[in-house]
Design an enzyme around this catalytic site. Structure first.
Site, mmCIF file in Angstrom:
data_model
loop_
_atom_site.group_PDB
_atom_site.id
_atom_site.type_symbol
_atom_site.label_atom_id
_atom_site.label_comp_id
_atom_site.label_asym_id
_atom_site.label_seq_id
_atom_site.Cartn_x
_atom_site.Cartn_y
_atom_site.Cartn_z
ATOM 1 N N HIS A 1 23.378 5.385 58.994
ATOM 2 C CA HIS A 1 24.520 5.525 59.903
ATOM 3 C C HIS A 1 25.859 5.108 59.280
ATOM 4 O O HIS A 1 26.829 4.885 59.990
ATOM 5 C CB HIS A 1 24.284 4.743 61.209
ATOM 6 N N SER B 1 10.839 33.275 62.437
ATOM 7 C CA SER B 1 10.548 31.943 61.911
ATOM 8 C C SER B 1 9.041 31.819 61.727
ATOM 9 O O SER B 1 8.286 31.889 62.697
ATOM 10 C CB SER B 1 11.040 30.860 62.879
ATOM 11 N N TYR C 1 22.176 8.408 69.429
ATOM 12 C CA TYR C 1 23.003 8.638 68.238
ATOM 13 C C TYR C 1 24.483 8.593 68.607
ATOM 14 O O TYR C 1 25.277 7.880 67.980
ATOM 15 C CB TYR C 1 22.630 9.981 67.606
ATOM 16 N N ASP D 1 23.783 14.901 55.729
ATOM 17 C CA ASP D 1 22.691 15.876 55.577
ATOM 18 C C ASP D 1 23.160 17.135 54.859
ATOM 19 O O ASP D 1 22.525 17.614 53.915
ATOM 20 C CB ASP D 1 22.127 16.262 56.952
ATOM 21 N N LEU E 1 14.276 14.352 58.222
ATOM 22 C CA LEU E 1 14.488 14.770 56.827
ATOM 23 C C LEU E 1 15.480 15.934 56.744
ATOM 24 O O LEU E 1 15.540 16.636 55.733
ATOM 25 C CB LEU E 1 13.159 15.162 56.167
HETATM 26 C C1 GLA Z 1 21.411 11.904 60.983
HETATM 27 C C2 GLA Z 1 22.807 12.501 60.922
HETATM 28 C C3 GLA Z 1 23.539 11.993 59.669
HETATM 29 C C4 GLA Z 1 23.469 10.466 59.551
HETATM 30 C C5 GLA Z 1 22.045 9.967 59.753
HETATM 31 C C6 GLA Z 1 21.944 8.468 59.837
HETATM 32 O O1 GLA Z 1 20.624 12.401 59.933
HETATM 33 O O2 GLA Z 1 22.750 13.896 60.898
HETATM 34 O O3 GLA Z 1 24.864 12.447 59.674
HETATM 35 O O4 GLA Z 1 24.351 9.878 60.464
HETATM 36 O O5 GLA Z 1 21.453 10.493 60.935
HETATM 37 O O6 GLA Z 1 22.330 7.883 58.635
#
Ligand code: GLA
Length: 391
Positions: free
Chosen positions: A39, A72, A225, A176, A129
């Protein structure tokens, strides 16, 4: 990974039966695991991240229409959307990642072409992931190849993040998509989310990265989140800074008592986690086992008590990982609340580690986990110029 003949055959056959002609374009983009820096991305801090060999492949063929038609393989589903439409797809939420990318490309004035595509992913879905970023970045690469233009990898990552923020509606940071677009084979990336610079980092020989999937699925669109992100933003504002990255440890120590207790806990975690990214990066390069053990333990402790993102399944997995032979250190991965965790393991003991974690976790939870080592893979790319070359 790009040479897996069984996977290629499966996708080719499915393409032919679904669309009546072979694909003429193949693209892939990897998932990722964060080695340190939970985070920290949306607080403009640092993350040590690894693009992994688990990836999403798309085989495609332009169809001379303004429609994208997709199959898919993972979900066994067919779906389509019109390039000129703007709404979300209630029946197939996964389509929104593709549609979002198409929308953002058009917003930026890039020409997009309708195509038929088969999607196959080895990134487990909703397990932390980044299966969604892998899909977005692979799709952007397909549009790029079909459109005859090219985006710089960083621009592509930012565009895919915008698709997720604005079209899908998840307020994620850049981690990500950055990892999926900027990955380099064989290297972890030390990413600075303030200026979006990154350094490739080698991991010391003899240390393997092992994913330990609790198989407890999580949804990032859940409220937690967004709540964590808001608490961090509140903390930064009350501390008089634009982002928590700008808060020095001294400034925080002097003013933490003025913050609401829960906000202070979140801020403390982010400041400590950000600092741990650099110390872990150094320890992983030189292979200092004690430092890796201590830093990962501190990260998980903060995830439990300060950021409060650990679930019962994660506690059970942590106990299993720490009791297994060959473990150097272990911690949470992704957003938390279930999903995958990550362990640093002595190379010679990876198999013994995996066997022990499996039986320990199964006995504790009655759930069969998935345990597998990963290596660093290249970022989003076109696999070959046509199906034959991709072999
Ligand atoms: C998810 C979000 C990322 C990041 C992580 C936690 O994967 O998409 O942007 O905030 O959580 O590190």
């Amino acid at each position: 990974m790009t040479h897996d003949p069984h996977r290629r055959d499966l996708i080719s056959r499915t393409f032919l039966t679904t669309f009546g002609a072979p694909p003429d374009l193949w693209c892939r983009a990897p998932g990722r695991v964060d080695l340190m820096g939970s985070h920290t991305d949306y607080n403009l801090g640092a993350v040590l991240t690894l693009p992994i060999g688990r990836d999403t492949w798309i085989a495609a063929r332009a169809n001379s229409t303004r429609t994208v038609r997709l199959h898919s393989l993972n979900l066994g589903a067919d779906a389509a959307f019109a390039l000129d439409a703007t709404g979300k797809c209630a029946d197939h939420p996964w389509l929104d990642y593709v549609h979002g990318v198409a929308r953002m490309l058009q917003e930026d004035g890039l020409s997009v072409t309708g195509f038929d595509g088969v999607i196959h992913s080895t990134v487990p879905l909703r397990s932390g992931l980044s299966s969604s970023a892998a899909l977005e970045c692979a799709v952007a690469t397909v549009f790029e190849a079909l459109g005859g233009w090219q985006l710089a990898p960083l621009q592509k990552a930012l565009l895919c993040q915008r698709a997720e923020n604005r079209h899908v509606g998840v307020n994620c940071g850049i981690l990500d998509q950055f990892t999926s677009c900027m990955g380099q084979q064989g290297c972890a990336l030390l990413l600075d989310c303030r200026d979006l610079s990154s350094h490739a980092m080698a991991i010391a020989k003899g240390i393997r990265i092992v994913i330990c999937d609790t198989r407890a699925q999580r949804e990032l669109t859940g409220s937690e989140y967004g709540e964590r992100r808001e608490q961090c933003e509140t903390g930064a504002r009350l501390l008089g800074c634009a982002a928590l990255r700008e808060v020095t440890p001294e400034h925080f120590a002097a003013h933490a008592h003025e913050l609401p207790a829960s906000v202070a806990k979140r801020c403390r975690f982010i400041l400590e986690e950000h600092a741990r990214v650099y110390t872990l990066a150094a320890a992983l390069t030189t292979g200092e086992r004690d430092a890796i053990r201590q830093l990962t333990a501190a990260s998980f402790d903060g995830a439990c008590h300060l950021y409060e993102i650990a679930s019962p399944a994660m506690h059970a997995m942590m106990a299993a990982m720490l009791a297994a032979p060959g473990v150097i250190g272990a911690r949470q991965a992704g957003a938390g609340f279930g999903g995958c965790m990550v362990a640093f393991v002595e190379e010679a003991q990876v198999e013994a580690f995996a066997t022990a974690v499996r039986s320990h976790y199964l006995a504790a939870t009655a759930v069969e986990p998935e345990i597998y080592p990963v290596t660093a893979a290249a970022g989003a790319e076109r696999i070959g110029q046509n199906e034959e070359e991709a072999k």
